[in-house]
Design an enzyme around this catalytic site. Sequence first.
Site, PDB file in Angstrom:
ATOM      1  N   ASN A   1      31.648   5.457  11.952  1.00  0.00           N
ATOM      2  CA  ASN A   1      32.758   5.443  12.929  1.00  0.00           C
ATOM      3  C   ASN A   1      33.252   4.053  13.249  1.00  0.00           C
ATOM      4  OD1 ASN A   1      30.872   7.820  14.184  1.00  0.00           O
ATOM      5  ND2 ASN A   1      32.737   8.477  13.387  1.00  0.00           N
TER       6      ASN A   1
ATOM      7  N   HIS B   1      31.670  11.305   7.837  1.00  0.00           N
ATOM      8  CA  HIS B   1      32.821  10.466   7.819  1.00  0.00           C
ATOM      9  C   HIS B   1      32.577   9.256   6.531  1.00  0.00           C
ATOM     10  CE1 HIS B   1      35.090  12.077  11.376  1.00  0.00           C
ATOM     11  NE2 HIS B   1      33.843  12.089  11.891  1.00  0.00           N
TER      12      HIS B   1
ATOM     13  N   HIS C   1      21.772  13.539   9.966  1.00  0.00           N
ATOM     14  CA  HIS C   1      23.057  13.622  10.660  1.00  0.00           C
ATOM     15  C   HIS C   1      23.595  14.839  10.882  1.00  0.00           C
ATOM     16  CE1 HIS C   1      26.738  10.999  11.387  1.00  0.00           C
ATOM     17  NE2 HIS C   1      27.280  11.839  10.883  1.00  0.00           N
TER      18      HIS C   1
ATOM     19  N   HIS D   1      26.578  11.093  19.022  1.00  0.00           N
ATOM     20  CA  HIS D   1      27.157  10.068  19.815  1.00  0.00           C
ATOM     21  C   HIS D   1      26.661  10.039  21.355  1.00  0.00           C
ATOM     22  CE1 HIS D   1      30.835   8.925  17.332  1.00  0.00           C
ATOM     23  NE2 HIS D   1      29.759   9.257  16.319  1.00  0.00           N
TER      24      HIS D   1
ATOM     25  N   ASP E   1      25.425   5.699  15.771  1.00  0.00           N
ATOM     26  CA  ASP E   1      26.882   5.416  15.013  1.00  0.00           C
ATOM     27  C   ASP E   1      27.714   4.337  16.028  1.00  0.00           C
ATOM     28  OD1 ASP E   1      25.671   8.039  14.855  1.00  0.00           O
ATOM     29  OD2 ASP E   1      27.589   8.846  14.308  1.00  0.00           O
TER      30      ASP E   1
ATOM     31  N   HIS F   1      25.282  11.426  14.823  1.00  0.00           N
ATOM     32  CA  HIS F   1      26.686  12.239  14.971  1.00  0.00           C
ATOM     33  C   HIS F   1      26.922  12.499  16.106  1.00  0.00           C
ATOM     34  CE1 HIS F   1      29.414  14.818  13.144  1.00  0.00           C
ATOM     35  NE2 HIS F   1      28.899  15.930  13.894  1.00  0.00           N
TER      36      HIS F   1
HETATM   37 FE   LIG Z   1      29.223  12.166  11.968  1.00  0.00          FE
HETATM   38 FE   LIG Z   2      29.424   9.463  14.395  1.00  0.00          FE
END
Ligand SMILES: [Fe+2]
Ligand SMILES: [Fe+2]
Length: 270
Positions: free
Chosen positions: A40, A68, A154, A181, A8, A179
Site C-alpha cells: 500500500n 494489491h 497476507h 493494518h 503494510d 493485510h
Molecule cells: Fe492486502
Molecule cells: Fe495492506
Amino acid sequence: MKLLFLGDVMGRAGRAAVSQRLPQLRADWGLDFVVVNGENATSGAGLSPDHAKALLAAGADCVTLGDHAFDQKDMLSFIETEPRILRPLNYAKSAPGKGARLFQAAGGRKVLVAQVLGQVFMKRPFDDPFSAMDQVLRAHPLGGLAQAAIVDVHCEATSEKMAMGHFCDGRASLVVGTHTHVPTGDAQILPGGTAHLSDAGMCGDYNSVIGMDKAEPLRRFVTGMSKGRFTPAMGEATLSGVYVETDDRTGKATRIRMVRQGGRLEQAGP
Ligand SMILES: [Fe+2]
Ligand SMILES: [Fe+2]
C-alpha cells in the site's frame, strides 16, 4: 540472526517513517535481515518502482506485496527486474515475479522469504495457501538450506493466519500476518520454535481508518453513501511490526518482541 518485519507501508506517511527511521533502527538494533510489506506504499494501492527503490534504499532486504501487488501497473514489469520484491506465491499462475526466494544475508547465511494469500473473506478466490507454503518449506529445510525462514501470510482472518503459524511451526523462523493494518497483541513462540504474530499492523498514520483519511470511510459507514475516493491519512506514521532473534544452527526463534516506533501508538521495541 536478528530479524525485523514491518507491516503494510501506507502511503506517503508510511514511506516517510520507513525512510526516516529504518536506517537508524538497523544500526541501533544490529539487524541482519529486514522485510517490509509494501503493498500500500503508493497512494494506499500497490507499489510503484520508485517507491520500491526507496524502501530498499532505506534498509529493506526484501519487500513483500499482497492482494494489491499489481495495482500500480509498472510493477508488472519491474518485479521481473528486481528479485528483492516478492508477490504472493498463490496470486495467479500467470503473475510475473516470484512468491518465495532464498536471500543472502551477512556471514554467508541464507534467509528464505515467502508470501501467501489467504482465502477467507478475500475479494478474489486464490489457490490453497497451505499446499503452496508446504512445497516451499519442504524445498528449503530450516537449519539446512536456510538459516532463517520468514513467512508473510497476507489474509483478512486472524484464524487463517494462526492456522498458518501452526502449519509452519518448526519449519519457519517467523510466520507473521499482514493485510488488516491493525497489529494484534499475540506475539509468541509456538511450541515447535516458530515465532508468530497474527498481524504486524501497518506502517501508517493510526489517526485514520486502517490508514485512510477517516472522513470518507466514516461517511460510508454512517450514511452508506460515498462522496469521494479513499486517500491515505497524512499524519505521522507508526512503524509497526515484529522483531525476532533466531538460532543460526536450527533457524528457530529464541526471542520475539512487537515493534511500534513513532506516531500515535504505544511505543514498543526489543
Ligand atoms: Fe492486502
Ligand atoms: Fe495492506
